[in-house]
Design a protein around this motif. Structure first.
Motif, PDB file in Angstrom:
ATOM      1  N   VAL A   7     -39.401  15.300  55.321  1.00 12.58           N
ATOM      2  CA  VAL A   7     -39.878  13.922  55.384  1.00 12.58           C
ATOM      3  C   VAL A   7     -41.067  13.754  54.459  1.00 12.58           C
ATOM      4  O   VAL A   7     -41.680  14.728  54.024  1.00 12.58           O
ATOM      5  N   ASN A   8     -41.391  12.514  54.172  1.00 16.28           N
ATOM      6  CA  ASN A   8     -42.622  12.175  53.471  1.00 16.28           C
ATOM      7  C   ASN A   8     -43.535  11.476  54.462  1.00 16.28           C
ATOM      8  O   ASN A   8     -43.092  10.645  55.255  1.00 16.28           O
ATOM      9  N   VAL A   9     -44.819  11.831  54.421  1.00 11.09           N
ATOM     10  CA  VAL A   9     -45.807  11.243  55.313  1.00 11.09           C
ATOM     11  C   VAL A   9     -46.776  10.427  54.480  1.00 11.09           C
ATOM     12  O   VAL A   9     -47.314  10.918  53.481  1.00 11.09           O
ATOM     13  N   VAL A  10     -46.989   9.182  54.878  1.00 15.02           N
ATOM     14  CA  VAL A  10     -47.975   8.339  54.204  1.00 15.02           C
ATOM     15  C   VAL A  10     -49.357   8.828  54.626  1.00 15.02           C
ATOM     16  O   VAL A  10     -49.646   8.949  55.817  1.00 15.02           O
ATOM     17  N   SER A  23     -51.776   5.341  63.911  1.00 22.79           N
ATOM     18  CA  SER A  23     -50.511   6.031  63.671  1.00 22.79           C
ATOM     19  C   SER A  23     -50.409   6.455  62.214  1.00 22.79           C
ATOM     20  O   SER A  23     -51.197   6.020  61.371  1.00 22.79           O
ATOM     21  N   ARG A  24     -49.430   7.296  61.944  1.00 20.82           N
ATOM     22  CA  ARG A  24     -49.061   7.718  60.589  1.00 20.82           C
ATOM     23  C   ARG A  24     -47.590   7.400  60.389  1.00 20.82           C
ATOM     24  O   ARG A  24     -46.766   7.600  61.285  1.00 20.82           O
ATOM     25  N   THR A  25     -47.252   6.929  59.200  1.00 22.19           N
ATOM     26  CA  THR A  25     -45.874   6.584  58.873  1.00 22.19           C
ATOM     27  C   THR A  25     -45.155   7.787  58.280  1.00 22.19           C
ATOM     28  O   THR A  25     -45.697   8.467  57.412  1.00 22.19           O
ATOM     29  N   SER A  32     -34.916   5.531  56.471  1.00 19.33           N
ATOM     30  CA  SER A  32     -35.464   5.143  57.767  1.00 19.33           C
ATOM     31  C   SER A  32     -36.914   5.586  57.876  1.00 19.33           C
ATOM     32  O   SER A  32     -37.386   6.417  57.093  1.00 19.33           O
ATOM     33  N   ARG A  33     -37.620   4.998  58.839  1.00 19.85           N
ATOM     34  CA  ARG A  33     -39.022   5.374  59.014  1.00 19.85           C
ATOM     35  C   ARG A  33     -39.408   5.319  60.482  1.00 19.85           C
ATOM     36  O   ARG A  33     -38.789   4.622  61.286  1.00 19.85           O
ATOM     37  N   LYS A  34     -40.437   6.072  60.792  1.00 22.16           N
ATOM     38  CA  LYS A  34     -41.011   6.148  62.121  1.00 22.16           C
ATOM     39  C   LYS A  34     -42.520   6.172  61.965  1.00 22.16           C
ATOM     40  O   LYS A  34     -43.026   6.485  60.886  1.00 22.16           O
ATOM     41  N   THR A  35     -43.206   5.878  63.052  1.00 24.53           N
ATOM     42  CA  THR A  35     -44.639   6.138  63.102  1.00 24.53           C
ATOM     43  C   THR A  35     -44.907   7.020  64.311  1.00 24.53           C
ATOM     44  O   THR A  35     -44.236   6.916  65.342  1.00 24.53           O
ATOM     45  N   LEU A  36     -45.865   7.918  64.143  1.00 19.66           N
ATOM     46  CA  LEU A  36     -46.344   8.765  65.226  1.00 19.66           C
ATOM     47  C   LEU A  36     -47.784   8.367  65.478  1.00 19.66           C
ATOM     48  O   LEU A  36     -48.584   8.323  64.540  1.00 19.66           O
ATOM     49  N   GLY A  37     -48.116   8.068  66.739  1.00 23.34           N
ATOM     50  CA  GLY A  37     -49.458   7.564  66.972  1.00 23.34           C
ATOM     51  C   GLY A  37     -50.014   7.852  68.339  1.00 23.34           C
ATOM     52  O   GLY A  37     -49.364   8.427  69.209  1.00 23.34           O
TER      53      GLY A  37
END
Length: 104
Positions: A7-10, A23-25, A32-37
């Protein structure tokens, strides 16, 4: 799934409500994308651009889903969905770890 691969993390954080929610994208190869927060205790309201699946990894919060007056409690291991263009409320009781998946 407890780990995401390839994955790539912003780098820059998403910071809301003076740091009450952060959060981080994460972007996947399929687009597709998710955020973890993390959400700190407090009351928050969010508007959605796309549909969202909110997975509560740990913590304890009450959620007011769109078009309802009722609040429902969610804890670690539970999830809820919100459609595109909707607003939902949160009453976070304990520090809450979450994963938000953006739906097509």
């Amino acid at each position: 799934m407890s780990e995401f691969e390839q994955v790539n993390v912003v780098r820059e954080a998403n910071i809301f409500f003076d740091g009450g929610v952060t959060s981080r994208t994460i972007r996947f190869a399929d687009g597709s994308r998710k955020t973890l927060g993390i959400m700190q205790p407090g009351e928050y309201a969010f508007n959605t651009n796309s549909g969202e699946l909110m997975e509560i990894l740990s913590g304890d919060l009450d959620v007011q889903l769109p078009n309802t007056a009722d609040w429902r409690t969610f804890k670690g291991g539970e999830s809820f969905t919100v459609g595109a263009g909707e607003r939902f409320g949160l009453r976070v009781r304990t520090v809450t770890d979450y994963c938000c998946s953006f739906l097509p």
